[in-house]
Write a protein that holds these residues in place. Structure first.
Motif, PDB file in Angstrom:
ATOM      1  N   SER A  85       0.837  -1.206   0.000  1.00  0.00           N
ATOM      2  CA  SER A  85       0.000   0.000   0.000  1.00  0.00           C
ATOM      3  C   SER A  85       0.870   1.254   0.000  1.00  0.00           C
ATOM      4  N   TYR A 142       1.060   4.303  -2.730  1.00  0.00           N
ATOM      5  CA  TYR A 142       0.920   5.698  -2.302  1.00  0.00           C
ATOM      6  C   TYR A 142       2.118   6.555  -2.714  1.00  0.00           C
ATOM      7  N   LEU A 186      -4.298   1.104   2.605  1.00  0.00           N
ATOM      8  CA  LEU A 186      -4.782   2.038   1.586  1.00  0.00           C
ATOM      9  C   LEU A 186      -5.819   2.995   2.166  1.00  0.00           C
ATOM     10  N   LYS A 242      -5.243   7.325   2.914  1.00  0.00           N
ATOM     11  CA  LYS A 242      -6.068   8.360   2.302  1.00  0.00           C
ATOM     12  C   LYS A 242      -6.368   9.503   3.261  1.00  0.00           C
ATOM     13  N   TRP A 243      -6.556   9.190   4.531  1.00  0.00           N
ATOM     14  CA  TRP A 243      -6.882  10.267   5.474  1.00  0.00           C
ATOM     15  C   TRP A 243      -5.758  10.585   6.449  1.00  0.00           C
ATOM     16  N   SER A 248      -2.491  10.702   5.610  1.00  0.00           N
ATOM     17  CA  SER A 248      -1.418  11.444   4.954  1.00  0.00           C
ATOM     18  C   SER A 248      -1.605  12.950   5.065  1.00  0.00           C
TER      19      SER A 248
END
Length: 305
Positions: free
Chosen positions: A57, A61, A268, A272-273, A275
């Protein structure tokens, strides 16, 4: 192992992987709370495979950033590859030396034991977390002081350059990161990402560059650790057969692969939140968290976990 336990451990790993707070420590504590033994070959292989899932993942990213930074030219790639191999070599040398030193100590009663037998000891996990917390705290406070000394426009410009240009680390910075990663190998709780990124920062690297290189180091290191733990499980399976007992080799591998898939998905979702929040946060916050987590882990140790 029940499927729900695999999913819980995968979620814990996925949430903790991006943050410099030692995902291994969080998974080991979760295993302890669920009554599992983190030192068995089955569980150490599962732990490594959970890391493998989140490694994939992380590749997804960071790939765009790595491509812009390390694959922008042949020269950039050669420099990056050389630093990566050098840092990994230092990691292996120091990590193996530490492993031999620890296993030959007077406090190890079974000379045939391996380093994984320490992984379930919360009394060792707590100081390792505290040490990582102190390192992160020092690096974060120095970074904060530098930010306050610069005008806001200069700080913003430096951030954008570290994120977008093709700059890589210096030889000294990659050397320190490789050495510190070697310290993280035998000590669960001494956050690999937190310690290596902090080492790069203390050596003068912008945090974003140190972060990219740290996760690239993990991509190189993880397959080697997977192979080591798979061989350890196979050895344990043969020893169990010789002793007249049975270790489900295929079942353990299947469970570990399933955990890898779940940790990949959890990673994953977390990326998304996490980072965007991570970039807005202060690095030293994670040092404070590690110190608090160390206190909690030590408390659990006193309670018999």
């Amino acid at each position: 192992m029940p499927l729900i336990q695999v999913i819980i451990l995968a979620i814990v790993q996925g949430l903790a992987e991006l943050l410099p707070v030692s995902s291994s420590a969080h998974v080991i504590v979760a295993e302890k709370l669920m009554g599992l033994d983190p030192t068995t070959p089955q569980m150490t292989l599962l732990l490594v495979m959970l890391h493998t899932g989140t490694m994939f993942s992380v590749i997804v990213y960071f790939w765009k950033s790595w491509k812009q930074t390390y694959f922008s030219s042949v020269e950039a790639f050669n420099r990056f590859a050389g630093q990566l191999l050098w840092a990994t070599l230092l990691t292996g040398i120091l990590g193996e030396a530490l492993r031999k030193f620890l296993m030959r100590g007077p406090y190890v009663s079974d000379k045939n034991a391996d380093i994984e037998t320490f992984f379930g000891r919360l009394d060792l996990l707590a100081p390792a977390l505290a040490a990582a917390g102190i390192l992160i705290l020092i690096a974060g406070l120095i970074e904060l002081r530098h930010r306050r000394q610069l005008p806001l426009t200069v700080t913003s410009q430096a951030l954008q350059e570290s994120l977008s240009d093709g700059g890589t680390l210096t030889f000294a910075q990659s050397t320190w990161m490789g050495l510190v990663q070697g310290l993280a190998l035998p000590f669960r709780g001494f956050s690999r990402s937190g310690s290596t990124i902090s080492a790069g920062m203390l050596a003068g690297a912008p945090r974003q560059r140190a972060e990219r290189f740290s996760f690239a180091l993990a991509v190189i290191l993880t397959p080697v650790v997977v192979a080591v733990e798979a061989l350890r499980l196979e050895k344990a399976s043969r020893a169990a057969v010789s002793a007249g007992t049975y270790v489900s080799l295929h079942g353990s591998i299947a469970t570990s692969l399933l955990g890898m898939v779940f940790s990949f998905l959890a990673g994953l979702v977390a990326l998304k939140w996490l980072s965007s929040w991570l970039e807005k946060g202060r690095w030293y916050y994670f040092g404070i968290y590690c110190l608090l987590a160390a206190a909690v882990v030590f408390y659990l140790h006193t309670r018999g976990f």
